[in-house]
Design an enzyme around this catalytic site. Structure first.
Site, PDB file in Angstrom:
ATOM      1  N   SER A   7      41.565 142.851  38.091  1.00 21.64           N
ATOM      2  CA  SER A   7      42.361 142.924  36.958  1.00 21.64           C
ATOM      3  C   SER A   7      42.887 142.344  36.003  1.00 21.64           C
ATOM      4  O   SER A   7      41.757 140.367  36.599  1.00 21.64           O
ATOM      5  CB  SER A   7      43.488 143.347  37.397  1.00 21.64           C
ATOM      6  OG  SER A   7      44.053 142.935  38.473  1.00 21.64           O
ATOM      7  N   GLU A   9      45.306 139.562  33.627  1.00 17.05           N
ATOM      8  CA  GLU A   9      46.811 139.646  32.339  1.00 17.05           C
ATOM      9  C   GLU A   9      46.609 139.175  31.399  1.00 17.05           C
ATOM     10  O   GLU A   9      45.776 138.710  30.338  1.00 17.05           O
ATOM     11  CB  GLU A   9      48.136 138.673  33.497  1.00 17.05           C
ATOM     12  CG  GLU A   9      49.050 138.555  32.549  1.00 17.05           C
ATOM     13  CD  GLU A   9      49.250 138.119  32.982  1.00 17.05           C
ATOM     14  OE1 GLU A   9      50.298 137.558  34.644  1.00 17.05           O
ATOM     15  OE2 GLU A   9      50.274 136.369  32.901  1.00 17.05           O
ATOM     16  N   TYR A  41      56.098 139.857  29.871  1.00 21.66           N
ATOM     17  CA  TYR A  41      56.999 140.727  29.207  1.00 21.66           C
ATOM     18  C   TYR A  41      58.109 139.769  29.328  1.00 21.66           C
ATOM     19  O   TYR A  41      58.933 139.225  30.076  1.00 21.66           O
ATOM     20  CB  TYR A  41      57.310 142.166  29.882  1.00 21.66           C
ATOM     21  CG  TYR A  41      58.832 142.093  29.840  1.00 21.66           C
ATOM     22  CD1 TYR A  41      59.334 143.218  28.662  1.00 21.66           C
ATOM     23  CD2 TYR A  41      59.640 142.814  30.027  1.00 21.66           C
ATOM     24  CE1 TYR A  41      60.263 144.418  27.657  1.00 21.66           C
ATOM     25  CE2 TYR A  41      61.398 142.708  29.763  1.00 21.66           C
ATOM     26  CZ  TYR A  41      61.400 143.857  28.296  1.00 21.66           C
ATOM     27  OH  TYR A  41      62.249 144.951  28.801  1.00 21.66           O
ATOM     28  N   HIS A  69      54.561 144.166  32.396  1.00 17.59           N
ATOM     29  CA  HIS A  69      55.496 143.412  33.050  1.00 17.59           C
ATOM     30  C   HIS A  69      57.026 143.997  32.635  1.00 17.59           C
ATOM     31  O   HIS A  69      57.300 144.232  31.548  1.00 17.59           O
ATOM     32  CB  HIS A  69      55.406 141.953  32.913  1.00 17.59           C
ATOM     33  CG  HIS A  69      53.986 141.413  32.980  1.00 17.59           C
ATOM     34  ND1 HIS A  69      54.346 140.369  33.877  1.00 17.59           N
ATOM     35  CD2 HIS A  69      53.283 141.984  34.018  1.00 17.59           C
ATOM     36  CE1 HIS A  69      53.587 139.466  34.348  1.00 17.59           C
ATOM     37  NE2 HIS A  69      52.697 140.406  34.511  1.00 17.59           N
ATOM     38  N   ASP A 101      62.898 135.396  33.406  1.00 18.84           N
ATOM     39  CA  ASP A 101      64.183 134.337  33.326  1.00 18.84           C
ATOM     40  C   ASP A 101      65.640 134.625  32.144  1.00 18.84           C
ATOM     41  O   ASP A 101      65.274 135.684  31.507  1.00 18.84           O
ATOM     42  CB  ASP A 101      63.730 133.249  32.471  1.00 18.84           C
ATOM     43  CG  ASP A 101      61.917 132.515  33.129  1.00 18.84           C
ATOM     44  OD1 ASP A 101      62.770 132.312  33.898  1.00 18.84           O
ATOM     45  OD2 ASP A 101      61.117 132.540  32.349  1.00 18.84           O
ATOM     46  N   ALA A 115      64.304 140.657  41.295  1.00 20.34           N
ATOM     47  CA  ALA A 115      63.073 141.459  42.079  1.00 20.34           C
ATOM     48  C   ALA A 115      63.569 142.790  42.448  1.00 20.34           C
ATOM     49  O   ALA A 115      62.947 142.957  42.198  1.00 20.34           O
ATOM     50  CB  ALA A 115      61.865 140.539  41.555  1.00 20.34           C
ATOM     51  N   TYR A 137      53.962 134.116  46.262  1.00 21.48           N
ATOM     52  CA  TYR A 137      53.571 132.397  45.233  1.00 21.48           C
ATOM     53  C   TYR A 137      53.019 131.627  46.922  1.00 21.48           C
ATOM     54  O   TYR A 137      54.592 131.453  48.127  1.00 21.48           O
ATOM     55  CB  TYR A 137      55.349 131.785  45.420  1.00 21.48           C
ATOM     56  CG  TYR A 137      56.231 132.159  44.484  1.00 21.48           C
ATOM     57  CD1 TYR A 137      55.718 131.959  43.529  1.00 21.48           C
ATOM     58  CD2 TYR A 137      56.616 133.355  43.609  1.00 21.48           C
ATOM     59  CE1 TYR A 137      55.982 132.736  41.337  1.00 21.48           C
ATOM     60  CE2 TYR A 137      57.418 133.718  42.766  1.00 21.48           C
ATOM     61  CZ  TYR A 137      56.833 133.184  41.446  1.00 21.48           C
ATOM     62  OH  TYR A 137      57.260 134.367  40.826  1.00 21.48           O
ATOM     63  N   HIS A 261      43.812 139.212  40.800  1.00 18.60           N
ATOM     64  CA  HIS A 261      44.279 139.494  38.834  1.00 18.60           C
ATOM     65  C   HIS A 261      43.808 138.197  38.216  1.00 18.60           C
ATOM     66  O   HIS A 261      44.267 136.676  38.676  1.00 18.60           O
ATOM     67  CB  HIS A 261      45.553 139.696  39.363  1.00 18.60           C
ATOM     68  CG  HIS A 261      46.293 139.473  38.042  1.00 18.60           C
ATOM     69  ND1 HIS A 261      45.956 141.246  37.406  1.00 18.60           N
ATOM     70  CD2 HIS A 261      47.434 139.140  37.401  1.00 18.60           C
ATOM     71  CE1 HIS A 261      46.995 141.766  36.000  1.00 18.60           C
ATOM     72  NE2 HIS A 261      47.427 140.268  36.337  1.00 18.60           N
ATOM     73  N   LYS A 267      41.664 135.653  26.175  1.00 21.72           N
ATOM     74  CA  LYS A 267      40.126 134.639  25.811  1.00 21.72           C
ATOM     75  C   LYS A 267      39.381 136.321  26.903  1.00 21.72           C
ATOM     76  O   LYS A 267      39.714 136.695  28.019  1.00 21.72           O
ATOM     77  CB  LYS A 267      39.971 133.813  26.358  1.00 21.72           C
ATOM     78  CG  LYS A 267      40.787 133.096  25.908  1.00 21.72           C
ATOM     79  CD  LYS A 267      40.558 131.744  26.640  1.00 21.72           C
ATOM     80  CE  LYS A 267      41.373 130.009  25.665  1.00 21.72           C
ATOM     81  NZ  LYS A 267      41.363 130.517  24.400  1.00 21.72           N
TER      82      LYS A 267
END
Length: 282
Positions: A7, A9, A41, A69, A101, A115, A137, A261, A267
């Protein structure tokens, strides 16, 4: 061996010209038959309105799933509920649920500060309507107290209803594999609830370093040194970057990664080149 899904982004363009270019990029990448496109987002009204605009445009442009998002910090439940209903009306069935943020100048964390809270709220509000991706992460969230506490948080998000997680980008395959194995030991079935590898193509040295420093991603020393040696030779950087990322993806595929992902940076190249060279479309 089955081929992993893939996928891309996107981030919302700031200008009308950028918006049109993004639609063209979508057309080209969509020919590769990705599983979905996600759209970032950000905090603040203007960024959010741009996200809604591009999500709506992409939904109308093709049949490939679009995964907006959603960030929750600083927002109240009514705002989130309104957005969920809007996405349902567009036929959206995928979401990427993030903390986000805190908007500049805002003090309070809002009704859904993490989250995990957002995942729980989406499930309470919309049941199983949405396929929910969350963030993970391999090299630990920069604000986490420890690797173990970071894993605890990810496990909690899975248990609260996340269907999968997308990792921050990385260039050390072992960091991904260690996180995957740790999740398995904690009872998470990473086949049923996949750990999707986030892949960042390397095309620009300074941009890569800035992204890495802002999100705590590690750039291996040999990569940093080689990029520094190339200086302003953009062609050499692109070819070296392609080789680094291609070999990373090859290793992940050999290790059974369920999906990748690509952080496309809006691009066509080198994302198309990587997907085709890895044989993901054939």
């Amino acid at each position: 061996m089955s081929k992993p899904a893939f996928s891309f982004e996107f981030f919302p363009a700031k200008t009308e010209q950028g918006h049109e270019k993004l639609l063209s990029t979508y057309d080209e990448l969509n020919k590769l038959s990705p599983a979905y496109f996600s759209v970032t987002y950000g905090a603040g009204g203007s960024t959010r309105s741009r996200t809604l605009d591009i999500v709506q445009a992409l939904c109308a442009r093709g049949n490939t799933d679009i995964a907006p998002h959603m960030s929750c910090i600083g927002d109240d439940k009514a705002q989130i509920a309104e957005l969920l209903e809007h996405y349902k009306s567009l036929g959206i069935k995928r979401l990427v649920a993030l903390r986000g943020d805190l908007p500049s100048g805002q003090v309070g964390m809002g009704e859904l500060p993490f989250a995990l809270d957002l995942v729980k709220f989406i499930r309470e509000h919309s049941g199983d309507h949405f396929h929910i991706e969350v963030a993970s992460y391999p090299e630990m969230h920069p604000q986490a107290r420890s690797f173990e506490s970071d894993v605890d948080n990810l496990v909690n998000k899975y248990q609260a209803g996340a269907n999968a997680s997308i990792t921050q980008f990385f260039y050390n395959a072992d960091s991904y594999l260690y996180l995957r194995d740790t999740l398995e030991k904690r009872g998470i079935d990473t086949v049923a609830q996949p750990l999707v590898a986030g892949i960042m193509p390397i095309t620009n040295s300074s941009n890569l370093m800035r992204f890495a420093d802002s999100c705590g991603a590690d750039i291996p020393r040999y990569v940093r040194k080689q990029l520094a040696d190339f200086g302003d030779d953009s062609k050499a950087i692109r070819e070296f970057g392609f080789d680094v990322v291609y070999r990373l993806c090859e290793r992940l595929i050999a290790e059974g990664v369920p999906a990748m992902h690509f952080y496309s940076m809006n691009k066509v190249e080198p994302n198309k080149r990587l997907v085709e060279a890895l044989g993901l479309t054939s």
